[in-house]
Design a protein around this motif. Structure first.
Motif, PDB file in Angstrom:
ATOM      1  N   TRP A 161      10.790   9.341   6.656  1.00  0.00           N
ATOM      2  CA  TRP A 161      10.047   9.671   5.441  1.00  0.00           C
ATOM      3  C   TRP A 161      10.906  10.466   4.463  1.00  0.00           C
ATOM      4  N   LEU A 162      11.639  11.463   4.976  1.00  0.00           N
ATOM      5  CA  LEU A 162      12.493  12.284   4.122  1.00  0.00           C
ATOM      6  C   LEU A 162      13.616  11.453   3.512  1.00  0.00           C
ATOM      7  N   ALA A 163      14.173  10.532   4.300  1.00  0.00           N
ATOM      8  CA  ALA A 163      15.245   9.686   3.789  1.00  0.00           C
ATOM      9  C   ALA A 163      14.745   8.794   2.661  1.00  0.00           C
ATOM     10  N   TYR A 164      13.560   8.229   2.832  1.00  0.00           N
ATOM     11  CA  TYR A 164      12.993   7.393   1.773  1.00  0.00           C
ATOM     12  C   TYR A 164      12.677   8.225   0.525  1.00  0.00           C
ATOM     13  N   ARG A 165      12.148   9.427   0.741  1.00  0.00           N
ATOM     14  CA  ARG A 165      11.848  10.297  -0.391  1.00  0.00           C
ATOM     15  C   ARG A 165      13.114  10.633  -1.165  1.00  0.00           C
ATOM     16  N   ARG A 166      14.178  10.898  -0.427  1.00  0.00           N
ATOM     17  CA  ARG A 166      15.436  11.277  -1.071  1.00  0.00           C
ATOM     18  C   ARG A 166      15.996  10.122  -1.881  1.00  0.00           C
ATOM     19  N   ARG A 167      15.955   8.933  -1.298  1.00  0.00           N
ATOM     20  CA  ARG A 167      16.486   7.771  -2.001  1.00  0.00           C
ATOM     21  C   ARG A 167      15.626   7.427  -3.203  1.00  0.00           C
ATOM     22  N   ALA A 168      14.305   7.544  -3.044  1.00  0.00           N
ATOM     23  CA  ALA A 168      13.414   7.262  -4.165  1.00  0.00           C
ATOM     24  C   ALA A 168      13.615   8.282  -5.282  1.00  0.00           C
ATOM     25  N   GLY A 169      13.875   9.536  -4.887  1.00  0.00           N
ATOM     26  CA  GLY A 169      14.105  10.578  -5.877  1.00  0.00           C
ATOM     27  C   GLY A 169      15.365  10.359  -6.680  1.00  0.00           C
ATOM     28  N   ARG A 170      16.343   9.660  -6.103  1.00  0.00           N
ATOM     29  CA  ARG A 170      17.582   9.347  -6.816  1.00  0.00           C
ATOM     30  C   ARG A 170      17.466   8.020  -7.556  1.00  0.00           C
ATOM     31  N   ASP A 171      16.240   7.433  -7.498  1.00  0.00           N
ATOM     32  CA  ASP A 171      15.990   6.146  -8.166  1.00  0.00           C
ATOM     33  C   ASP A 171      16.889   5.050  -7.645  1.00  0.00           C
TER      34      ASP A 171
ATOM     35  N   GLN B 287      11.763  -9.741  -1.584  1.00  0.00           N
ATOM     36  CA  GLN B 287      10.471  -9.804  -2.252  1.00  0.00           C
ATOM     37  C   GLN B 287       9.927  -8.424  -2.580  1.00  0.00           C
ATOM     38  N   LEU B 288      10.385  -7.396  -1.897  1.00  0.00           N
ATOM     39  CA  LEU B 288       9.780  -6.087  -2.020  1.00  0.00           C
ATOM     40  C   LEU B 288      10.574  -5.209  -2.971  1.00  0.00           C
ATOM     41  N   THR B 289       9.899  -4.509  -3.813  1.00  0.00           N
ATOM     42  CA  THR B 289      10.561  -3.588  -4.720  1.00  0.00           C
ATOM     43  C   THR B 289      10.440  -2.182  -4.183  1.00  0.00           C
ATOM     44  N   ALA B 290      11.246  -1.272  -4.715  1.00  0.00           N
ATOM     45  CA  ALA B 290      11.242   0.108  -4.206  1.00  0.00           C
ATOM     46  C   ALA B 290       9.891   0.751  -4.444  1.00  0.00           C
ATOM     47  N   SER B 291       9.451   1.508  -3.459  1.00  0.00           N
ATOM     48  CA  SER B 291       8.172   2.220  -3.578  1.00  0.00           C
ATOM     49  C   SER B 291       8.419   3.708  -3.585  1.00  0.00           C
ATOM     50  N   ARG B 292       7.506   4.446  -4.215  1.00  0.00           N
ATOM     51  CA  ARG B 292       7.599   5.903  -4.204  1.00  0.00           C
ATOM     52  C   ARG B 292       6.453   6.454  -3.380  1.00  0.00           C
ATOM     53  N   PHE B 293       6.693   7.619  -2.785  1.00  0.00           N
ATOM     54  CA  PHE B 293       5.728   8.153  -1.812  1.00  0.00           C
ATOM     55  C   PHE B 293       4.788   9.144  -2.483  1.00  0.00           C
TER      56      PHE B 293
ATOM     57  N   TYR C 136       0.815  -1.210   0.000  1.00  0.00           N
ATOM     58  CA  TYR C 136       0.000   0.000   0.000  1.00  0.00           C
ATOM     59  C   TYR C 136       0.853   1.266   0.000  1.00  0.00           C
ATOM     60  N   GLY C 137       2.145   1.116  -0.193  1.00  0.00           N
ATOM     61  CA  GLY C 137       3.059   2.242  -0.129  1.00  0.00           C
ATOM     62  C   GLY C 137       3.845   2.183   1.165  1.00  0.00           C
ATOM     63  N   ARG C 138       5.107   2.594   1.123  1.00  0.00           N
ATOM     64  CA  ARG C 138       5.972   2.396   2.282  1.00  0.00           C
ATOM     65  C   ARG C 138       5.538   3.229   3.488  1.00  0.00           C
ATOM     66  N   THR C 139       5.322   4.505   3.319  1.00  0.00           N
ATOM     67  CA  THR C 139       4.913   5.347   4.449  1.00  0.00           C
ATOM     68  C   THR C 139       3.568   4.901   4.998  1.00  0.00           C
TER      69      THR C 139
END
Length: 299
Positions: free
Chosen positions: A274-284, A293-299, A164-167
């Motif tokens: 949350w900010l750390a995940y956003r930053r990492r997701a933003g850098r792909d 089993q889990l793939t990267a999610s975007r917020f 359902y999304g990481r956050t």
């Protein structure tokens, strides 16, 4: 937002797990309700019957998780799927457990500073070896109990909520954890002397914040053992140490790891996550995964 995909089983399995966990929690508390037990003061100890009921309650999520996973995958795959095998070398795993033990201590220490500044807490002395040694022994003996909870919440539930999304998944998991404690909270377990109408919402909010931190420990290590260490540290060290070093009786609602005075620091921790995940997701960059089993999610 791109939702996380998993191979974490069907929605019916998730519903079944939650049903077993919640019904089991209420069933294990029946003897206490029948006995009329209710904590009305923080000075009250824990009767033997209450201790036994809590032990049984803590084992329910693990039994549900392991039973459902074995049914779907078999015993060998269940061990891996629930995060019981080493996801990293032993040295890294030991380091992760050590760090996990310190996180609740740091959060609580900061929260107690806030409580002291506003007059809700009075520290009297630092804990000595005579205080710490019994806590260490109790913690070692209690590992199976915290393993029982975290095998269910972090080993089974968390991977299924991340779809359902990481956050969102982390916060939902924390809310579920808090709601699961309602049978105990309603008896004055966490906030003795306070109304149930106050204690339950505070308990759920606290669980959302602390549960997010514990779940992040699980995700960052890929193993359930670090989450067990964080939960154990929370209950076996921060709670009793808060009482031991105080110069007067402590109200758990106002001071300590489960108190509202710790909300600001845990909220900042959750914001940082949350900010750390956003930053990492933003850098792909790929985010930490659970059992691959889990793939990267975007917020």
């Amino acid at each position: 937002m791109k939702r996380t995909s998993t191979s974490g089983g069907s929605r019916s399995d998730l519903i079944l797990f939650l049903s077993i966990s919640f019904v089991g929690a209420w069933i294990t508390m029946i003897p206490l309700w029948a006995d009329g037990l209710r904590r009305t003061s923080a000075a009250q100890g824990t009767p033997r019957l209450a201790a036994l009921c809590m032990i049984l309650m803590m084992l329910v999520p693990a039994l549900a998780a392991f039973g459902l996973t074995v049914r779907g995958r078999g015993p060998r795959q269940a061990v891996r799927a629930l995060g019981l095998t080493r996801a990293t070398p032993w040295r890294h795993e030991v380091r992760s457990v050590a760090v996990a033990l310190t996180i609740p201590l740091g959060l609580t220490a900061t929260g107690l500073t806030v409580a002291t500044l506003v007059g809700w807490y009075t520290p009297a002395h630092l804990p000595g070896p005579a205080t710490v040694a019994p806590l260490v022994l109790s913690a070692l003996l209690s590992v199976p109990l915290y393993f029982g909870e975290e095998l269910g919440w972090q080993g089974y539930l968390l991977p299924r909520l991340l779809r359902y999304g990481r956050t969102r998944g982390l916060l939902i998991g924390g809310a579920i954890w808090g709601a699961w404690h309602v049978p105990m909270t309603a008896l004055g377990g966490s906030y003795p002397g306070h109304s149930v109408l106050l204690g339950i919402p505070v308990a759920v909010m606290t669980a959302m914040l602390l549960g997010t931190v514990i779940a992040t420990v699980r995700l960052s290590t890929g193993s359930v053992w670090a989450a067990v260490a964080a939960h154990l540290s929370l209950n076996e060290f921060t709670l009793p140490l808060t009482r031991e070093i105080s110069g007067r009786l402590v109200d758990p609602l106002l001071a300590g790891p489960l108190s509202i005075s710790t909300w600001p620091v845990t909220s900042l921790a959750v914001l940082g996550i949350w900010l750390a995940y956003r930053r990492r997701a933003g850098r792909d960059q790929p985010l930490p995964t659970v059992e691959g089993q889990l793939t990267a999610s975007r917020f």
